[in-house]
Design a protein around this motif. Structure first.
Motif, PDB file in Angstrom:
ATOM      1  N   HIS A   1       1.903   8.984   1.185  1.00  0.00           N
ATOM      2  CA  HIS A   1       2.318   9.974   2.180  1.00  0.00           C
ATOM      3  C   HIS A   1       1.718  11.343   1.870  1.00  0.00           C
ATOM      4  O   HIS A   1       1.564  12.165   2.770  1.00  0.00           O
ATOM      5  CB  HIS A   1       3.844  10.016   2.347  1.00  0.00           C
TER       6      HIS A   1
ATOM      7  N   GLN B   1      -1.026  13.505   4.341  1.00  0.00           N
ATOM      8  CA  GLN B   1      -0.963  14.952   4.622  1.00  0.00           C
ATOM      9  C   GLN B   1      -2.295  15.641   4.325  1.00  0.00           C
ATOM     10  O   GLN B   1      -2.732  16.520   5.067  1.00  0.00           O
ATOM     11  CB  GLN B   1       0.124  15.610   3.771  1.00  0.00           C
TER      12      GLN B   1
ATOM     13  N   ARG C   1       5.141  11.161  10.680  1.00  0.00           N
ATOM     14  CA  ARG C   1       5.639  12.533  10.472  1.00  0.00           C
ATOM     15  C   ARG C   1       4.660  13.352   9.639  1.00  0.00           C
ATOM     16  O   ARG C   1       4.566  14.563   9.791  1.00  0.00           O
ATOM     17  CB  ARG C   1       6.996  12.510   9.760  1.00  0.00           C
ATOM     18  N   CYS C   2       3.942  12.678   8.734  1.00  0.00           N
ATOM     19  CA  CYS C   2       2.985  13.383   7.864  1.00  0.00           C
ATOM     20  C   CYS C   2       1.647  13.614   8.565  1.00  0.00           C
ATOM     21  O   CYS C   2       0.740  14.194   7.967  1.00  0.00           O
ATOM     22  CB  CYS C   2       2.767  12.597   6.577  1.00  0.00           C
TER      23      CYS C   2
ATOM     24  N   GLU D   1       7.939  14.198   0.081  1.00  0.00           N
ATOM     25  CA  GLU D   1       9.279  13.734   0.474  1.00  0.00           C
ATOM     26  C   GLU D   1       9.943  13.238  -0.806  1.00  0.00           C
ATOM     27  O   GLU D   1       9.437  12.312  -1.435  1.00  0.00           O
ATOM     28  CB  GLU D   1       9.105  12.591   1.478  1.00  0.00           C
TER      29      GLU D   1
ATOM     30  N   GLY E   1       8.983   8.224   0.151  1.00  0.00           N
ATOM     31  CA  GLY E   1       8.307   9.261  -0.627  1.00  0.00           C
ATOM     32  C   GLY E   1       8.466   8.972  -2.111  1.00  0.00           C
ATOM     33  O   GLY E   1       8.218   7.862  -2.563  1.00  0.00           O
TER      34      GLY E   1
END
Ligand code: NAD
Ligand code: ZN
Ligand code: ZN
Length: 346
Positions: free
Chosen positions: A186, A190, A214-215, A315, A338
């Motif tokens: 994750h 990003q 979401r990332c 996360e 995460g």
């Protein structure tokens, strides 16, 4: 002090004497220590094949505050008593060209020093004695974030940037596939998003795919028989320039070889026991493979800066030391979103 220890007959909490700093060492009071999937692999090794002497305090992602300086360690900026620090993990000779450039992860003549939690006593303890020259100041980043950045973050950054550079296309023209959106994955998502790459993320679990979205992943996909075709369709038939395999199983490596583009790279970060067939006709022309390990000191410093600026966020799920064993079980089951990070002082 309390510590989480891997021993010949299993693992668990133990009471150990407080460590005293040896020459060139500092005792750090641990504020956070991350749980890595590699610890599960380590714990699964049979006693007679174990790479390290047991018992061993686990934990190779360290954030803490300087508690006491050992003989020969002079206080200097950022490493004074009370200062917030993290551990730079890889241990090289400190003298070869690679070590001099901060890439101790690829030291040409590694010596006897071993990273905390990977041979030396680790961070899953209230106190840990570590080499003073492997501490990096970490002001302005929360302990849990800082700890997770030292490996989950650093390894993801190193593998991704090295692969993108090897492919040689502008980042925004590079398609990246991340397989395995866990602690490392994750963060990789990003960072690839930040670089402007086209980004596909694959995980077997819906919650991880949601985290990937979401990332910043452009597309999230589940493994399965139609996955390779889906990746080809989403990339106009070309495939992925960079495949970051954070699983390393035979199925993830099969997928990697099916989706990598001409001139692309398969970077195998995960330590699953899969094998990638390399040879003419086994992979597209010009494909390279990489086996990255951890990361460099400058990459860690840069990552801490990005985190302090709020540009990368791990996360994290925080647990007390007494809940570490249960957290490892949840990590093995894929239930940690995460990184799980232990806070020895709660
Ligand atoms: P993690 O358990 O947090 O994440 C693994 C993710 O992969 C999970 O989300 C899981 O659901 C997913 N997954 C498992 N099998 C899959 C499959 N077949 N297809 C798609 N997704 C799948 O683990 P982590 O701590 O992020 O570590 C990832 C890997 O990297 C581990 O193998 C670890 O040992 C390794 N690692 C390597 C280095 C290095 O220097 N090379 C450093 C740290 C960790
Ligand atoms: Zn690790
Ligand atoms: Zn060296």
């Amino acid at each position: 002090m309390r510590a989480f220890v891997l021993d010949r007959d299993g693992w668990g909490l133990a009471d150990l004497p407080d460590p005293r700093p040896g020459a060139g060492q500092v005792v750090v009071r641990t504020t956070a220590a991350g749980l890595c999937h590699s610890d599960l692999t380590l714990a699964s090794r049979s006693v007679d094949q174990h790479p390290f002497a047991l018992p061993l305090v686990l934990g190779h992602e360290l954030a803490g505050t300087v508690e006491a300086l050992g003989p020969g360690v002079a206080e200097h900026a950022g490493i004074e008593v009370g200062a917030a620090v993290v551990g730079y993990g890889p241990r090289g000779c400190g003298r070869c060209g690679r070590c001099a450039s901060g890439a101790e992860n690829y030291c040409r003549t590694p010596g006897p020093r071993l990273p905390p939690g990977l041979g030396a006593p680790g961070a899953l303890a209230e106190l840990v004695a570590v080499d003073a020259d492997h501490l990096v100041p970490a002001p302005g980043v929360s302990p849990a974030q800082a700890a997770a950045l030292t490996d989950a973050g650093l390894t993801a950054r190193h593998a991704l940037e090295r692969a993108v550079m090897a492919v040689g296309l502008p980042a925004e023209e590079t398609t990246v596939v991340v397989i395995g959106v866990g602690g490392l994955g994750h963060v990789a998502v990003q960072l690839a998003r930040r670089a402007g790459s086209r980004l596909l993320a694959v995980d077997r679990l819906p919650a991880k795919r949601e985290l990937a979205a979401r990332c910043g992943a452009d597309h999230v996909l589940a493994p399965g028989p139609s996955l390779a075709r889906a990746v080809r369709e989403l990339t106009q038939g070309r495939g992925a320039d960079v495949v970051l395999d954070l699983v390393g199983s035979s199925s993830s490596l099969d997928l990697a070889s099916e989706v990598v583009a001409i001139g692309g790279i398969v970077s195998i970060v995960g330590v699953g026991s899969g094998r990638l067939a390399v040879g003419m006709h086994a992979l597209p022309l010009g494909v390279r493979t990489d086996l990255p390990y951890w990361g460099t000191r400058p990459e860690l410093v840069g990552l801490l800066g990005l985190a302090a600026a709020g540009e990368v966020r791990v996360e994290v799920e925080e647990v007390g030391l007494e809940a570490v064993e249960a957290a490892y079980a949840r990590l093995a089951a894929g239930e940690v979103l995460g990184r799980a990070v232990a806070r020895p002082r709660g």
